[in-house]
Design a protein around this motif. Structure first.
Motif, short mmCIF file in Angstrom:
data_model
loop_
_atom_site.label_atom_id
_atom_site.label_comp_id
_atom_site.label_asym_id
_atom_site.label_seq_id
_atom_site.Cartn_x
_atom_site.Cartn_y
_atom_site.Cartn_z
N ASP A 1 0.85 -1.20 0.00
CA ASP A 1 0.00 0.00 0.00
C ASP A 1 0.89 1.24 0.00
OD1 ASP A 1 -2.07 1.76 0.17
OD2 ASP A 1 -2.55 1.34 2.27
N LEU A 2 1.27 1.66 -1.19
CA LEU A 2 2.25 2.74 -1.32
C LEU A 2 1.70 4.08 -0.86
CD1 LEU A 2 3.82 1.74 -4.76
CD2 LEU A 2 4.62 1.16 -2.45
N ASN A 3 0.46 4.37 -1.17
CA ASN A 3 -0.10 5.68 -0.81
C ASN A 3 -0.80 5.68 0.55
OD1 ASN A 3 -2.35 4.18 -1.39
ND2 ASN A 3 -3.05 5.46 -3.09
N LYS A 4 -0.77 4.51 1.24
CA LYS A 4 -1.31 4.39 2.61
C LYS A 4 -2.77 4.82 2.71
CE LYS A 4 2.82 3.14 3.71
NZ LYS A 4 3.10 1.69 3.87
N ASP A 5 -3.56 4.45 1.70
CA ASP A 5 -4.98 4.80 1.75
C ASP A 5 -5.85 3.63 2.24
OD1 ASP A 5 -4.68 3.11 -0.37
OD2 ASP A 5 -5.87 4.30 -1.79
N GLY A 6 -5.23 2.55 2.68
CA GLY A 6 -5.98 1.42 3.22
C GLY A 6 -6.45 0.43 2.18
N SER A 7 -6.05 0.60 0.95
CA SER A 7 -6.40 -0.35 -0.10
C SER A 7 -5.25 -0.42 -1.11
CB SER A 7 -7.70 0.06 -0.81
OG SER A 7 -7.54 1.31 -1.48
N ILE A 8 -5.19 -1.55 -1.80
CA ILE A 8 -4.11 -1.76 -2.77
C ILE A 8 -4.72 -1.81 -4.16
CG2 ILE A 8 -2.32 -3.37 -3.56
CD1 ILE A 8 -2.03 -4.31 -0.72
N SER A 9 -4.32 -0.86 -5.00
CA SER A 9 -4.82 -0.81 -6.37
C SER A 9 -4.04 -1.79 -7.24
CB SER A 9 -4.69 0.60 -6.93
OG SER A 9 -3.33 0.99 -6.98
N ALA A 10 -4.49 -1.94 -8.49
CA ALA A 10 -3.81 -2.85 -9.42
C ALA A 10 -2.39 -2.39 -9.69
CB ALA A 10 -4.61 -2.96 -10.72
N SER A 11 -2.20 -1.10 -9.82
CA SER A 11 -0.84 -0.58 -10.09
C SER A 11 0.07 -0.80 -8.89
CB SER A 11 -0.92 0.90 -10.43
OG SER A 11 -1.49 1.64 -9.35
N GLU A 12 -0.45 -0.63 -7.67
CA GLU A 12 0.36 -0.87 -6.48
C GLU A 12 0.71 -2.35 -6.35
OE1 GLU A 12 -1.12 2.63 -3.40
OE2 GLU A 12 -2.31 0.79 -3.60
N LEU A 13 -0.26 -3.21 -6.66
CA LEU A 13 0.01 -4.65 -6.60
C LEU A 13 1.08 -5.05 -7.62
CD1 LEU A 13 -0.80 -7.38 -5.36
CD2 LEU A 13 -2.51 -7.59 -7.17
N LYS A 14 1.02 -4.45 -8.79
CA LYS A 14 2.01 -4.76 -9.83
C LYS A 14 3.41 -4.34 -9.38
CE LYS A 14 3.11 -3.93 -14.69
NZ LYS A 14 2.68 -3.29 -15.96
N LYS A 15 3.53 -3.14 -8.84
CA LYS A 15 4.84 -2.66 -8.40
C LYS A 15 5.39 -3.53 -7.27
CE LYS A 15 3.96 2.17 -9.67
NZ LYS A 15 3.76 3.55 -9.15
N GLY A 16 4.52 -3.90 -6.34
CA GLY A 16 4.97 -4.70 -5.21
C GLY A 16 5.43 -6.09 -5.63
N LEU A 17 4.66 -6.73 -6.51
CA LEU A 17 5.02 -8.08 -6.94
C LEU A 17 6.26 -8.06 -7.83
CD1 LEU A 17 1.56 -9.76 -7.68
CD2 LEU A 17 3.17 -10.31 -5.85
N GLN A 18 6.35 -7.07 -8.72
CA GLN A 18 7.54 -6.98 -9.58
C GLN A 18 8.80 -6.77 -8.76
OE1 GLN A 18 5.84 -5.29 -13.83
NE2 GLN A 18 6.64 -3.85 -12.35
N LYS A 19 8.67 -6.00 -7.69
CA LYS A 19 9.82 -5.78 -6.82
C LYS A 19 10.16 -7.05 -6.06
CE LYS A 19 11.48 -2.70 -3.17
NZ LYS A 19 11.13 -1.56 -2.27
#
Length: 419
Positions: free
Chosen positions: A101-119
């Motif tokens: 949760d990069l923007n700390k809004d309490g939910s994980i968007s598709a773009s955040e999930l992609k960045k996290g998994l790719q990392k």
């Protein structure tokens, strides 16, 4: 172990042995008949019966209670361990969730999930797979993952691997279908290239007329009355001589019929030639009808002279058959010499067309499908009507039978030879 003895029996034994005396604890030891009994705890119920419980029973009950206590303790410990494990998993999932949760809004968007998994896996992941992951775990359908919808990183990787396997399997099946379609198209084009539907040449036009000699010569049998009545008519006498020569050839008509049936399935011959061969065959088959009627009339007249038809009627009917055949052959010959398919003869042309191999008879996969019969033809084959229509006409062969299956086998056999 419990023992129930009526109190009267116990009292009598006690009086005889004088050994039944209560001790200080309310227990008694009885010597009945000189034998020693174990200590009992006795009491009286409403039916005046004394019940006894041995010390061994008390010990067994204590052991059962002890085991039950240990089982309760084990269950409590297991619950504590499960709760602790769930807490640790929850903390682990919360830790990964907070990391994604990069923007700390309490939910994980598709773009955040992609960045996290790719990392995490250090590899690029297509957006389509990320979207499938989100759709898999997004229970409320808002397009993002909340904490209660999020799973461990290991489960995300496992699901991602499953998606990759599914995509590879789909690609394998799809490539196989494409390859099969390409092979089928090659077969179709190969078959189409073999079937000659080009514009007829001059030699093709002339050759396409010759098959009509078969029905024309067979129809001359009905010109006998005209030849007898006109002995000075050169045309009639020439026809009589030609018919005589034709009939003198052993099996001449049958061999001609078989030859035309066989050659009409040769796809390398021009379509006009093949069509006229088939049409000539069916014109010859059509002569079976008047021939059968003439035969039946002759049998009837032989048994009963009153059934003999007038001679003039017989002559007119015979002349009509010959004229109809002459007209059909003339029309077909002129059209063929002009390079046009003579497909306007009632019933006969449709029957010939349905049995002339053409490119339109093949599906996209190169499978032979033929020409769909009309409703009258289907009714004929199913026995709902009399022998009318082009398909019904093809069922009468004057002792000769042309099977569609045989024709197709011959056709495919020729293709194999050409290949």
């Amino acid at each position: 172990m419990k023992i129930s003895i009526p109190i009267a029996v116990i009292s009598l034994a006690a009086l005889k042995s004088e050994a039944f005396a209560p001790n200080a604890g309310g227990r008694s030891i009885a010597n009945i008949g000189g034998s020693s009994l174990p200590a009992f705890v006795g009491f009286k119920n409403q039916k005046n019966t004394v019940h006894f419980s041995t010390k061994n029973d008390v010990t067994t009950q204590d052991e059962v209670e002890s085991l039950r206590g240990k089982a309760r303790q084990l269950r409590e410990e297991a619950n504590v361990l499960a709760t602790e494990q769930a807490r640790k998993v929850s903390e682990s999932v919360k830790k990964v969730f907070d990391k994604f949760d990069l923007n700390k809004d309490g939910s994980i968007s598709a773009s955040e999930l992609k960045k996290g998994l790719q990392k995490s896996i250090k590899a690029d992941i297509p957006q389509s797979r990320i979207q499938k992951l989100v759709d898999k775990f997004d229970k409320n359908g808002d397009g993002s993952l909340q904490l209660n919808e999020f799973v461990s990183e290991e489960k995300l990787r496992s699901q991602l691997d499953a998606l990759i396997r599914e995509e590879k399997a789909f690609e394998l099946v799809n490539s196989k279908r494409v390859r099969q379609a390409q092979e089928a198209e090659k077969v179709k084009q190969m078959i189409i290239s073999i079937i000659n539907e080009d514009e007829p040449t001059t030699s093709d036009k002339i050759l396409s007329v010759t098959p009509y000699l078969l029905p024309l010569l067979d129809s001359l049998q009905f010109a006998a009355y005209f030849a007898i009545k006109n002995p000075d008519n050169q045309l009639a006498q020439t026809a009589a001589v030609a018919y005589g020569v034709y009939r003198s050839i052993p099996l001449g008509g049958f061999l001609s019929f078989v030859a035309l049936s066989y050659l009409s399935t040769n796809p390398t011959l021009n379509r006009l030639v093949r069509f006229n061969m088939q049409q000539a065959i069916f014109l010859d088959i059509a002569l079976f009808v008047p021939g059968l009627l003439s035969f039946l009339v002759g049998i009837g007249a032989a048994y009963n002279s009153s059934l003999t038809p007038p001679m003039e009627a017989v002559e007119y009917a015979s002349d009509a058959v010959v004229l109809a055949m002459l007209g059909s052959v003339a029309y077909a010959s002129i059209s063929s010499l002009l390079g046009k398919t003579p497909d306007k003869l009632p019933l006969v042309s449709q029957a010939a067309k349905s049995r002339t191999i053409s490119r339109e008879m093949f599906e996209n996969v190169g499978q032979f499908i033929g020409i769909k019969s009309d409703e009258k033809d289907e009714n004929c084959f199913q026995g709902r009507t009399s022998y009318t229509g082009s398909a019904c006409l093809s069922m009468a062969y004057d002792g000769k039978m042309l099977l569609d299956s045989g024709k197709q086998l011959s056709f495919y056999g020729r293709i194999e030879k050409l290949l």
